[in-house]
Design an enzyme around this catalytic site. Structure first.
Site, PDB file in Angstrom:
ATOM      1  N   GLU A 161       0.807  -1.229   0.000  1.00  0.00           N
ATOM      2  CA  GLU A 161       0.000   0.000   0.000  1.00  0.00           C
ATOM      3  C   GLU A 161       0.839   1.278   0.000  1.00  0.00           C
ATOM      4  O   GLU A 161       0.859   2.018   0.997  1.00  0.00           O
ATOM      5  CB  GLU A 161      -0.988   0.003   1.173  1.00  0.00           C
ATOM      6  CG  GLU A 161      -2.004  -1.125   1.062  1.00  0.00           C
ATOM      7  CD  GLU A 161      -3.213  -0.962   1.972  1.00  0.00           C
ATOM      8  OE1 GLU A 161      -3.240  -0.022   2.788  1.00  0.00           O
ATOM      9  OE2 GLU A 161      -4.148  -1.781   1.855  1.00  0.00           O
ATOM     10  N   GLU A 356      -5.141  -8.597   0.061  1.00  0.00           N
ATOM     11  CA  GLU A 356      -5.849  -8.341   1.326  1.00  0.00           C
ATOM     12  C   GLU A 356      -7.317  -8.086   1.032  1.00  0.00           C
ATOM     13  O   GLU A 356      -7.659  -7.397   0.070  1.00  0.00           O
ATOM     14  CB  GLU A 356      -5.334  -7.078   2.035  1.00  0.00           C
ATOM     15  CG  GLU A 356      -4.047  -7.223   2.764  1.00  0.00           C
ATOM     16  CD  GLU A 356      -3.661  -5.949   3.523  1.00  0.00           C
ATOM     17  OE1 GLU A 356      -4.554  -5.214   3.997  1.00  0.00           O
ATOM     18  OE2 GLU A 356      -2.453  -5.692   3.622  1.00  0.00           O
TER      19      GLU A 356
HETATM   20  C1  NOJ Z   1      -4.305  -2.342   4.908  1.00  0.00           C
HETATM   21  C2  NOJ Z   1      -2.962  -2.665   5.474  1.00  0.00           C
HETATM   22  O1  NOJ Z   1      -2.101  -3.255   4.572  1.00  0.00           O
HETATM   23  C3  NOJ Z   1      -3.041  -3.429   6.771  1.00  0.00           C
HETATM   24  O2  NOJ Z   1      -1.847  -3.197   7.435  1.00  0.00           O
HETATM   25  C4  NOJ Z   1      -4.254  -2.991   7.556  1.00  0.00           C
HETATM   26  O3  NOJ Z   1      -4.280  -3.498   8.835  1.00  0.00           O
HETATM   27  C5  NOJ Z   1      -5.484  -3.444   6.790  1.00  0.00           C
HETATM   28  N1  NOJ Z   1      -5.453  -2.929   5.433  1.00  0.00           N
HETATM   29  C6  NOJ Z   1      -6.796  -3.040   7.435  1.00  0.00           C
HETATM   30  O4  NOJ Z   1      -6.891  -1.686   7.534  1.00  0.00           O
END
Ligand code: NOJ
Length: 448
Positions: A161, A356
């Site tokens: 991200e 994710e």
């Molecule tokens: C994005 C991130 O990569 C992760 O670290 C985070 O906990 C989750 N999404 C949920 O917000």
């Protein structure tokens, strides 16, 4: 039903689960520092213990094995494996070597993220992503890791991200390091981050036989309210990849993915930022644009759009009573896993892995000592139905649920729970939630 070789996995990240932040020579990172600043974390928690996975990794691997996943995505803590004189720290490396060996014992394939937001503090003090040497430091770190994990890992994700690194960490500053960049610095830092990716890819290809590489940006797809309106679809697609010089451009998709997959920034980027462009050399663009194996993407939610009378795109409100997760940005929009992959494939033309996707809930342990989370079960099923649907049209290779455990949800602290496994933060006890057993069933069946 997905293909036989579909990868079902789940994901975590080092700072969010490991704890032991001062152990075995680990040096300070930006989150260790940031969490000490009063008011930055909603419940004043930090990463010092969380799931204690640095100690309990063998138990964690058993939990993964019982779940039946074929893949586990985790990240390496840069500050654990490289010391402040930029030398490898063998004890830190050993942790990841042991973790990988343990996973492989259960036939679980490690998917290693190199950067999940935890820059060593000493490197941040040298300028972080604004330091033009940062990509060389990252290349060295990648070299150390890939050599240490030789023969254990083939699958690498360079950066997680980038949007959050830049937008949250350097614009709204509710994430570490919380250093605000002006627009010129922001573009410069983004360029350096892309170079980190490019140089890491080069090193991985050199060091790792049969490597499979990607990077894992996030996005929030635009969902057309009328599925039959072609013009609306085209406008949603365009908007998804659009670059605007607004407060949120660091969150955009194409500013990162176009140089990586297509070899250059989008045309509009050069127009709208013409007064503040970083120094973009041809050889840099070549380095950034090296063949990758997958399009990874983190997708949780989405926004609906329609057309007004003049055929302009307009954002639609979520219908009344629309389900929401227990975190402000997480509206339940299963079609995100249909349209997101479709747009991405149309533009970048590589197989897709959802790196994710998950649901945040206010989970509690019931009187029967179990954790009942029907909302998460519903979320997983609905999203996988959409992913399955799009997999009939384009190549979809896998899905990683976020997250295996409840963990440290950055500025929100410990109260936001995404896990398939509940963590009692007082005792460290792990309790498999109902959704863990549901996901297990789905994996056994090979789909919904
Ligand atoms: C994005 C991130 O990569 C992760 O670290 C985070 O906990 C989750 N999404 C949920 O917000």
């Amino acid at each position: 039903m997905f293909n036989k070789d579909f990868i079902f996995g789940c994901a975590t990240a080092s700072y969010q689960i490991e704890g032991s932040i001062n152990k075995d020579g680990k040096v300070e990172n930006i989150w260790d520092r940031f969490t000490k600043t009063p008011g930055k974390i909603l419940d004043n928690s930090d990463g010092s213990v969380v799931c204690d996975s640095y100690i309990k990794y063998k138990d964690d691997c058993k939990i993964l094995a019982n779940l039946g996943v074929k893949a586990y995505r985790f990240s390496i803590s840069w500050s654990r494996v490289i010391d402040e004189s930029n030398k490898p720290n063998q004890k830190g490396l050993d942790y990841y070597i042991n973790l990988c060996k343990e996973l492989l014992k259960y036939n679980i394939k490690p998917y290693v993220t190199l950067y999940h937001w935890d820059m060593p503090m000493w490197l941040e003090d040298l300028g972080g992503f604004l330091n033009d040497d940062i990509s060389n430091y990252f290349m060295h770190y990648t070299d150390v890791v890939t050599k240490a994990l030789d023969g254990l890992v083939t699958d690498y994700i360079t950066i997680n991200e980038p949007q959050c690194i830049m937008f949250l960490g350097h614009n709204i500053c509710n994430h570490a390091p919380g250093v605000k960049y002006n627009d010129k610095d922001m573009l410069h830092a983004i360029h350096n981050l892309l170079l980190c990716h490019g140089k890491a890819v080069k090193v991985i290809r050199e060091n790792v036989k049969n490597s499979k590489i990607g990077f894992a940006p996030c996005s929030r797809p635009m969902i057309p309210t009328d599925i039959n309106n072609k013009l609306l679809y085209e406008k949603c697609y365009k908007e998804y990849f659009n670059v605007n010089r607004d407060n949120e451009y660091a969150n955009d998709v194409s500013i990162y993915s176009d140089p990586i997959f297509l070899g250059d920034y989008p045309k509009e980027y050069y127009e709208i930022f013409k007064d503040i462009l970083p120094n973009i050399k041809k050889e840099d663009l070549e380095l950034i644009h090296q063949p990758l194996d997958y399009i990874y993407q983190n997708i949780y939610s989405a926004t609906f759009y329609s057309l007004d009378k003049s055929n302009n795109l307009v954002k639609e409100a979520f219908p009344f009573g629309y389900p929401e997760g227990n975190i402000d940005w997480l509206q339940v929009v299963p079609k995100a896993l249909y349209y997101g992959p479709k747009y991405l494939y149309e533009r970048y033309k590589l197989p897709i892995i959802i790196s994710e996707n998950g649901f945040c809930n206010n989970d509690i342990v019931s009187l029967d000592n179990k954790v009942h989370d029907p909302e998460r079960i519903d979320y997983i099923n609905r999203y996988l139905i959409e992913l399955d649907r799009v997999s009939k049209e384009i190549p979809i290779k896998g899905y990683f649920y976020w997250s295996l455990f409840d963990n440290f949800e950055w500025s929100y602290g410990l109260k936001k729970r995404f896990g398939l496994v509940y963590i009692d933060y007082n005792t460290g006890k792990r309790i498999e939630k109902d959704s863990y057993f549901e996901y297990k069933k789905i994996i056994e069946k090979g789909g919904i």
